[in-house]
Design an enzyme around this catalytic site. Structure first.
Site, PDB file in Angstrom:
ATOM      1  N   HIS A  23       0.818  -1.213   0.000  1.00 42.23           N
ATOM      2  CA  HIS A  23       0.000   0.000   0.000  1.00 42.23           C
ATOM      3  C   HIS A  23       0.859   1.274   0.000  1.00 42.23           C
ATOM      4  O   HIS A  23       0.792   2.134   0.860  1.00 42.23           O
ATOM      5  CB  HIS A  23      -1.085   0.006   1.080  1.00 42.23           C
ATOM      6  CG  HIS A  23      -0.659  -0.084   2.530  1.00 42.23           C
ATOM      7  ND1 HIS A  23       0.345   0.665   3.076  1.00 42.23           N
ATOM      8  CD2 HIS A  23      -1.155  -0.817   3.555  1.00 42.23           C
ATOM      9  CE1 HIS A  23       0.454   0.402   4.370  1.00 42.23           C
ATOM     10  NE2 HIS A  23      -0.445  -0.500   4.666  1.00 42.23           N
ATOM     11  N   HIS A  77      -4.908  -8.695  14.962  1.00 40.90           N
ATOM     12  CA  HIS A  77      -4.957  -7.456  14.169  1.00 40.90           C
ATOM     13  C   HIS A  77      -5.778  -7.739  12.914  1.00 40.90           C
ATOM     14  O   HIS A  77      -5.536  -8.723  12.221  1.00 40.90           O
ATOM     15  CB  HIS A  77      -3.515  -7.070  13.819  1.00 40.90           C
ATOM     16  CG  HIS A  77      -3.337  -5.816  13.046  1.00 40.90           C
ATOM     17  ND1 HIS A  77      -4.234  -4.776  13.053  1.00 40.90           N
ATOM     18  CD2 HIS A  77      -2.314  -5.422  12.230  1.00 40.90           C
ATOM     19  CE1 HIS A  77      -3.779  -3.806  12.279  1.00 40.90           C
ATOM     20  NE2 HIS A  77      -2.622  -4.168  11.756  1.00 40.90           N
ATOM     21  N   GLU A  79      -6.005  -5.961  10.123  1.00 45.14           N
ATOM     22  CA  GLU A  79      -5.547  -5.489   8.818  1.00 45.14           C
ATOM     23  C   GLU A  79      -5.353  -6.696   7.896  1.00 45.14           C
ATOM     24  O   GLU A  79      -4.982  -7.786   8.331  1.00 45.14           O
ATOM     25  CB  GLU A  79      -4.254  -4.660   8.943  1.00 45.14           C
ATOM     26  CG  GLU A  79      -3.987  -3.903   7.654  1.00 45.14           C
ATOM     27  CD  GLU A  79      -2.962  -2.774   7.789  1.00 45.14           C
ATOM     28  OE1 GLU A  79      -2.304  -2.654   8.838  1.00 45.14           O
ATOM     29  OE2 GLU A  79      -2.836  -2.011   6.804  1.00 45.14           O
ATOM     30  N   ASP A  81      -3.360  -7.819   5.692  1.00 46.05           N
ATOM     31  CA  ASP A  81      -2.145  -8.615   5.461  1.00 46.05           C
ATOM     32  C   ASP A  81      -2.046  -9.760   6.466  1.00 46.05           C
ATOM     33  O   ASP A  81      -1.293 -10.714   6.242  1.00 46.05           O
ATOM     34  CB  ASP A  81      -0.876  -7.753   5.493  1.00 46.05           C
ATOM     35  CG  ASP A  81      -0.792  -6.844   6.697  1.00 46.05           C
ATOM     36  OD1 ASP A  81      -1.847  -6.425   7.213  1.00 46.05           O
ATOM     37  OD2 ASP A  81       0.334  -6.529   7.117  1.00 46.05           O
ATOM     38  N   HIS A 144      -0.966  -0.534  15.531  1.00 48.73           N
ATOM     39  CA  HIS A 144      -1.226   0.780  15.017  1.00 48.73           C
ATOM     40  C   HIS A 144      -2.681   0.961  14.544  1.00 48.73           C
ATOM     41  O   HIS A 144      -2.992   1.968  13.888  1.00 48.73           O
ATOM     42  CB  HIS A 144      -0.261   1.086  13.846  1.00 48.73           C
ATOM     43  CG  HIS A 144      -0.517   0.212  12.629  1.00 48.73           C
ATOM     44  ND1 HIS A 144      -0.933   0.731  11.429  1.00 48.73           N
ATOM     45  CD2 HIS A 144      -0.473  -1.121  12.454  1.00 48.73           C
ATOM     46  CE1 HIS A 144      -1.102  -0.245  10.544  1.00 48.73           C
ATOM     47  NE2 HIS A 144      -0.825  -1.379  11.145  1.00 48.73           N
ATOM     48  N   ASP A 163       2.168  -6.345  14.556  1.00 49.99           N
ATOM     49  CA  ASP A 163       3.057  -5.491  13.753  1.00 49.99           C
ATOM     50  C   ASP A 163       4.234  -4.929  14.560  1.00 49.99           C
ATOM     51  O   ASP A 163       5.251  -4.521  13.984  1.00 49.99           O
ATOM     52  CB  ASP A 163       2.272  -4.307  13.180  1.00 49.99           C
ATOM     53  CG  ASP A 163       1.431  -4.679  11.963  1.00 49.99           C
ATOM     54  OD1 ASP A 163       1.706  -5.716  11.333  1.00 49.99           O
ATOM     55  OD2 ASP A 163       0.503  -3.925  11.645  1.00 49.99           O
ATOM     56  N   TYR A 191      10.238   0.433   8.794  1.00 44.87           N
ATOM     57  CA  TYR A 191       8.888  -0.009   9.157  1.00 44.87           C
ATOM     58  C   TYR A 191       8.270   0.945  10.180  1.00 44.87           C
ATOM     59  O   TYR A 191       7.119   1.382  10.044  1.00 44.87           O
ATOM     60  CB  TYR A 191       8.938  -1.443   9.725  1.00 44.87           C
ATOM     61  CG  TYR A 191       7.573  -2.043   9.905  1.00 44.87           C
ATOM     62  CD1 TYR A 191       6.957  -2.737   8.871  1.00 44.87           C
ATOM     63  CD2 TYR A 191       6.868  -1.888  11.092  1.00 44.87           C
ATOM     64  CE1 TYR A 191       5.686  -3.254   9.018  1.00 44.87           C
ATOM     65  CE2 TYR A 191       5.609  -2.402  11.249  1.00 44.87           C
ATOM     66  CZ  TYR A 191       5.022  -3.092  10.207  1.00 44.87           C
ATOM     67  OH  TYR A 191       3.762  -3.596  10.356  1.00 44.87           O
ATOM     68  N   HIS A 222       5.652  -9.597  11.077  1.00 44.44           N
ATOM     69  CA  HIS A 222       6.479  -9.352   9.880  1.00 44.44           C
ATOM     70  C   HIS A 222       7.957  -9.515  10.243  1.00 44.44           C
ATOM     71  O   HIS A 222       8.407  -9.025  11.277  1.00 44.44           O
ATOM     72  CB  HIS A 222       6.307  -7.923   9.363  1.00 44.44           C
ATOM     73  CG  HIS A 222       4.935  -7.589   8.878  1.00 44.44           C
ATOM     74  ND1 HIS A 222       4.375  -8.162   7.759  1.00 44.44           N
ATOM     75  CD2 HIS A 222       4.015  -6.718   9.355  1.00 44.44           C
ATOM     76  CE1 HIS A 222       3.162  -7.645   7.575  1.00 44.44           C
ATOM     77  NE2 HIS A 222       2.917  -6.775   8.525  1.00 44.44           N
TER      78      HIS A 222
HETATM   79 FE1  FEO Z   1      -1.028  -3.391  10.283  1.00 42.42          FE
HETATM   80 FE2  FEO Z   1       0.966  -5.824   9.092  1.00 42.42          FE
HETATM   81  O1  FEO Z   1      -0.625  -4.928   9.326  1.00 42.42           O
END
Ligand code: FEO
Length: 394
Positions: A23, A77, A79, A81, A144, A163, A191, A222
């Protein structure tokens, strides 16, 4: 493919070697979406992967257990991903409850049809026994996203940090002592700058809450898993979350026929004439927004230069201003400069933007028509010295 993290815990995620744009975040070294399987009397999958990689996650889990035997799918989370694959995988785990907080359920239900899912809603501090191991849930709002959560396993001194402490870094290695630390920390800083930076206050609160926990492994969503260099990444997060500005000047510019570039270089020379101040010079069409965000994350001064195009800054500079405005780096002092032809506009636009982001201009803007002459370049050099003194002075 799976990798043992410690007894009873395996990595079962996906390494995305080929992603270069996350993104708009330029992931030059790729990314990973880490998911983990905790096998005890009860079995829990911790987090998931992007939707296109759901089959890889399922195959990794099947190497270890039959899907019917999984009791819980923890979603730290929402999100996409990490949660994008849930719409594919949840029906494949017929006996699993989806464990998350109420806010997370609300967001997940906004992304896909969750009406058939069996949710187990947890609050901050709740625990879930797997047998020998316990999952403890720690809400980390705005680190976040509002629903963000850590999961801690006290028996293993293991923190699934979502994250937090992550890096976009694809590798065949899974641990922080298997890759040069400089590479990991470089990606961890990028990051932080691009994903976490605006939430420094919330990060500080999380660090304070986590300070009382014995931690021997941090398993983020990640990048590599921290088991050797935990103090290094914790110290870095403390430093970054303090939003401290360094003795550093960043000069960002875009240029049409090199006039603004010549001015930028004269400012750069001025900065470098003051000892003890570091400086970065970025042509914003040649650096990515991702690199620029990382550069300004700890800079006390940032000068913006642009040629005028149709009465406005160059489009890439406009994008830089937009991105920086959202990230809110700790810059205090600035300078606008740029060249124009028959009509002005870029410097004026940048100057008015400084008010929005509350950066103080160290002096009047420096403009030049067509090409900078010696007098203009001398002004640029002097302004560079002034910026460096401001960077140095506090
Ligand atoms: Fe906030 Fe890796 O997603």
């Amino acid at each position: 493919m799976h990798t043992s993290v410690c007894p009873q815990v395996d990595w079962v995620g996906y390494v995305d070697w080929n992603i270069r744009d996350f993104h708009s975040y330029k992931t030059e070294r790729g990314a990973t979406y880490n998911a983990y399987l905790v096998r005890d009397e009860k079995i829990a999958l911790i987090d998931s992967v992007k939707k296109p990689f759901a089959a890889y996650l399922l195959a990794n889990v099947r190497e270890l257990v039959e899907l019917e035997k999984v009791d819980y799918i923890v979603c730290n989370h929402a999100e996409q991903d990490h949660a994008g694959a849930l719409s594919v995988i949840v029906p494949q785990f017929p006996n699993a409850k989806v464990v998350c907080n109420a806010r997370c359920r609300e967001i997940l239900s906004g992304y896909c049809d969750t009406s058939a899912w069996n949710f187990h809603i947890v609050n901050n501090g709740d625990t879930l026994s797997l047998g020998q191991n316990t999952l403890t849930f720690i809400n980390t709002p705005m680190v976040h996203w509002p629903e963000s959560m850590f999961t801690y396993v006290p028996e293993k001194k293991l923190l699934f940090s979502m994250d937090g402490f992550g890096q976009h870094l694809s590798s065949s290695e899974r641990f922080d002592d298997e890759i040069p630390l400089e590479t990991i920390m470089e990606e961890a800083k990028i990051y932080y700058a691009n994903i976490v930076y605006p939430y420094g206050r919330q990060v500080a609160q999380v660090l304070e809450a986590a300070a009382g926990l014995p931690i021997e492994i941090i398993a983020p969503s990640h990048g590599v898993i921290w088991r050797t260099h935990i103090p290094t990444i914790i110290d870095a997060y403390k430093r970054w979350s303090a939003r401290t500005a360094e003795k550093k000047v960043v000069i960002l510019y875009d240029t049409m026929w090199e006039s603004t570039e010549i001015m930028a270089n004269a400012i750069y020379d001025g900065v470098l004439s003051v000892p003890g101040v570091s400086c970065e010079l970025h042509h914003v069409r040649k650096s990515s927004l991702t690199q620029i965000a990382t550069a300004v994350m700890d800079a006390r001064c940032c000068a913006l230069g642009s040629a005028t195009l149709n009465t406005l800054p160059m489009p890439t500079m406009a994008a830089v201003m937009n991105y920086i405005q959202g990230l809110r780096p700790p810059v205090k002092y600035t300078l606008a400069f740029g060249s124009h032809g028959w009509g002005r506009g870029a410097v004026e636009e940048m100057t008015s933007w400084f008010e929005k982001v509350q950066w103080d201009a160290v002096q009047e803007p420096i403009r030049c028509k067509w090409r900078p002459d010696e007098e203009t370049l001398a002004k640029c050099h002097t302004a560079g010295v002034l910026l460096a003194e401001k960077a140095h002075g506090e």
